[in-house]
Scaffold this active site. Sequence first.
Site, short mmCIF file in Angstrom:
data_model
loop_
_atom_site.label_atom_id
_atom_site.label_comp_id
_atom_site.label_asym_id
_atom_site.label_seq_id
_atom_site.Cartn_x
_atom_site.Cartn_y
_atom_site.Cartn_z
N HIS A 1 -23.38 44.40 -3.81
CA HIS A 1 -23.04 45.19 -4.56
C HIS A 1 -24.03 45.30 -5.79
O HIS A 1 -24.71 44.38 -6.04
CB HIS A 1 -21.59 45.35 -5.06
CG HIS A 1 -21.04 44.32 -5.97
ND1 HIS A 1 -21.22 44.49 -7.39
CD2 HIS A 1 -20.62 43.14 -5.74
CE1 HIS A 1 -20.83 43.48 -7.81
NE2 HIS A 1 -20.40 42.42 -7.12
N ASP B 1 -23.57 38.40 -11.09
CA ASP B 1 -22.74 39.07 -10.36
C ASP B 1 -22.84 40.41 -10.74
O ASP B 1 -22.53 41.14 -11.82
CB ASP B 1 -21.29 38.79 -10.83
CG ASP B 1 -20.26 39.56 -9.96
OD1 ASP B 1 -20.62 40.11 -8.96
OD2 ASP B 1 -19.04 39.36 -10.10
N GLU C 1 -18.24 47.92 -6.77
CA GLU C 1 -17.32 46.86 -6.04
C GLU C 1 -16.29 46.44 -6.96
O GLU C 1 -15.25 45.94 -6.61
CB GLU C 1 -18.36 45.87 -5.58
CG GLU C 1 -17.64 44.84 -4.70
CD GLU C 1 -17.22 43.54 -5.73
OE1 GLU C 1 -16.71 42.62 -5.12
OE2 GLU C 1 -17.55 43.53 -6.79
N GLU C 2 -16.55 46.29 -8.27
CA GLU C 2 -15.63 45.47 -9.24
C GLU C 2 -14.50 46.34 -9.41
O GLU C 2 -13.52 45.56 -9.90
CB GLU C 2 -16.70 45.50 -10.79
CG GLU C 2 -17.73 44.60 -10.49
CD GLU C 2 -17.61 43.31 -10.27
OE1 GLU C 2 -16.33 42.82 -9.96
OE2 GLU C 2 -18.49 42.38 -10.14
N ASP D 1 -22.89 38.29 -2.57
CA ASP D 1 -22.51 39.07 -3.65
C ASP D 1 -23.17 38.54 -5.01
O ASP D 1 -24.49 38.74 -5.06
CB ASP D 1 -21.01 39.00 -3.90
CG ASP D 1 -20.48 39.74 -4.99
OD1 ASP D 1 -20.85 39.82 -5.99
OD2 ASP D 1 -19.36 40.13 -4.85
N HIS E 1 -18.08 37.68 -15.21
CA HIS E 1 -17.60 38.85 -15.59
C HIS E 1 -17.65 38.83 -17.22
O HIS E 1 -16.83 39.79 -17.97
CB HIS E 1 -16.23 39.03 -15.09
CG HIS E 1 -16.14 39.44 -13.55
ND1 HIS E 1 -15.07 39.93 -12.97
CD2 HIS E 1 -17.30 39.55 -13.07
CE1 HIS E 1 -15.27 40.24 -11.79
NE2 HIS E 1 -16.68 39.73 -11.52
ZN LIG Z 1 -19.54 40.93 -7.41
#
Ligand SMILES: [Zn+2]
Length: 690
Positions: free
Chosen positions: A341, A351, A388-389, A417, A501
């Site tokens: 993603h 990420d 995706e998140e 990922d 995140h």
């Molecule tokens: Zn991810």
Amino acid sequence: MIHQLFSSIFRQPIFTFSFIVFLCIFGFFTFDSSLNYTTKKTHKSSSSIFHYHSTFISLSSNYTVSEYLRSLTLHPHLAGTQEGYQTTQYVKTHFESLGLDNKVSEYKVLLSYPEFLSLTAYFSNLGSKEIGFSEVGFDVVKPYHAYSPSGMAVGKAVFANYGREEDYHELEVLGVNVSGCVVIVRRGEGMSRGGVVRVAEARGAVAVLTYTEGVYVKGVERGTVMKGLGDPLSPGWASVVEGGERLGRNDKEVEDRFPKIPSMPISIETAGVILRSLEGPKLPEKWELALNNGNDVRIGPGPTVLNYTFQGEEKIATIYDVFAVIRGSEEPDRYILLGNHRDAWTFGAVDPNSGTAALLDVARRYAMLMRLGWSPRRTIILCSWDAEEFGMIGSTEWVELNIMNLGSKAVAYLNVDCAVQGSGLFASATPQLDDLLVEIMKKIEDPDAEAKTIFEQWFARNKGINIQRLSGVDSDFAPFLQHVGVPSVDMYYGKDFPVYHTAFDSYDWMITHGDPLFKRHAAVAGLWGLLALRLADDTILPFNYSSYAIQLQEYTNILSDMLDGHVSFTPITTSVKNLLAVAQEVEEEAQKLRMEETSTDMELRKRMLNDRLMLAERGFLDADGLLGNRWFKHLIYGPSNKCDSKLSFFPSIANAISESKENEVAIQHEIWRVARAIQRAVDALKGDFR
Ligand SMILES: [Zn+2]
């Protein structure tokens, strides 16, 4: 001869970068005509295939990967935003510049953003204080939980450990009732964000604050609290831009996917301030916290009162999946998919764009192989997913749109990922891919140990072969495996990184901590690309179903020990025996076919065997899906309804057990369903009537 020379130069890593510069300056495209490759569009000998594959490895360049990552992470690029769209363009332009066929697939889906957030604490001794703003000064989206309902909640603070059922039982024993309280939980123990909120909601909590022990003290972990995968307004079908069905936001089916009480993430710093102000029973000893004076903490409720307000905005936004397609020269209707993603909560250096950078580098290397005359036997599709998140939305919509073609033609889906989170490789796969994965690890040099292969380091660290399975729903392999039954792989370097995140997930962190020399990125690109090359080019698919049978028998043993003779596992054991027997027959058949020379009849026989190998995984699907979670069709790997279920396999049996261990009829029925699913895989491998 030139060919030979090329690869020996490429094998010296020191020359790789300068040689690529040389190719760029002088235009490597011109080399194409000067090389005498006649293999294109004809049957390739295995030695020429091998040569292309080793050339792929030698084309490794940490420099190009670092450049891709830097470009992708200049701005935060949350799905549905203008900056998100810019990354779409960047990836598309990259594929175009390499001369690869490319495509963008758009969907209109329900996304969720924060508008206003506030958290005030009323301390018994300090009075009221605004808390909870730990990521000040970053130009990124405020820390929030996507799809949290808007609302205001006031209640005493109470600590509920990981927010599992067993944690609330522990609280009950201590006489603590969370009803009317704002519950604080730490993330972990396999509990999803949404799961944590739901459990608290069922116990009468008015709001939930989550924090993460592994991240930097001032970092706040964003995330979704939606249940299930894909656009909530088009459950089970694709949310095409025009003309498709869309449920109303207030439909029960839509409502059921979101919690009813608001929640938000806080930093460990903020959590510490609140937790240290609580009174009431002492923290149970086994709940050890990673806080300063963590073990002097009391769990409440109160006397500190929290006042939390969240105003979110839900809107229909356009998301974009980007693809590059390298058409197979001999079996164009068989697909090998590589997916990652692209959307990120913030800058996304780990990420997911460490994975995106690796994907773009795989594309670059494939394009160079094509210039050298290579074309894959089967079609290779590079996929860059959006949203995706928010809940695997981009990949799920595409899978739902293409379910017929994927179901009949997809050979494997290879997911990456967060390619690089730190050191040490972690790999997961469906078991028929175990052997191939190990073989590939032996071909690539370890990024952190000189003159060692990835396999040697990985094997030593794990004290053996340690391939995880794919029951989780934490990345884009989930729709491919758990909805369509496509054999899948997922891999990454490192685990539990401190910027997960948060606003600190930036290029700076990557070059300072994650992978300063980009060697791990290059290693992932090597593993990923080579895995796909083998799946695309091997005349007989490198699938081993004996591994699957052995794994299934292990699962059965664990379960039967757990249930202690109250139900019969004979149906599964019988199917597994059949699977092992047919897997061995198929392996012998494959060995013979690999040895024989190509002829028209032989090509047909190979194709028939490959189809059986490809379709066997689909046997594990069941049209009725999982008990209480019908979208998930795979009866071996998938999520169980209880987030804290100890079983990471046979999810429908796990669901029946968690509903009632006493209901042996229901459990036995689920055992039968699994047994029939395994038998379907046996029938697919046999490929004939019974
Ligand atoms: Zn991810």
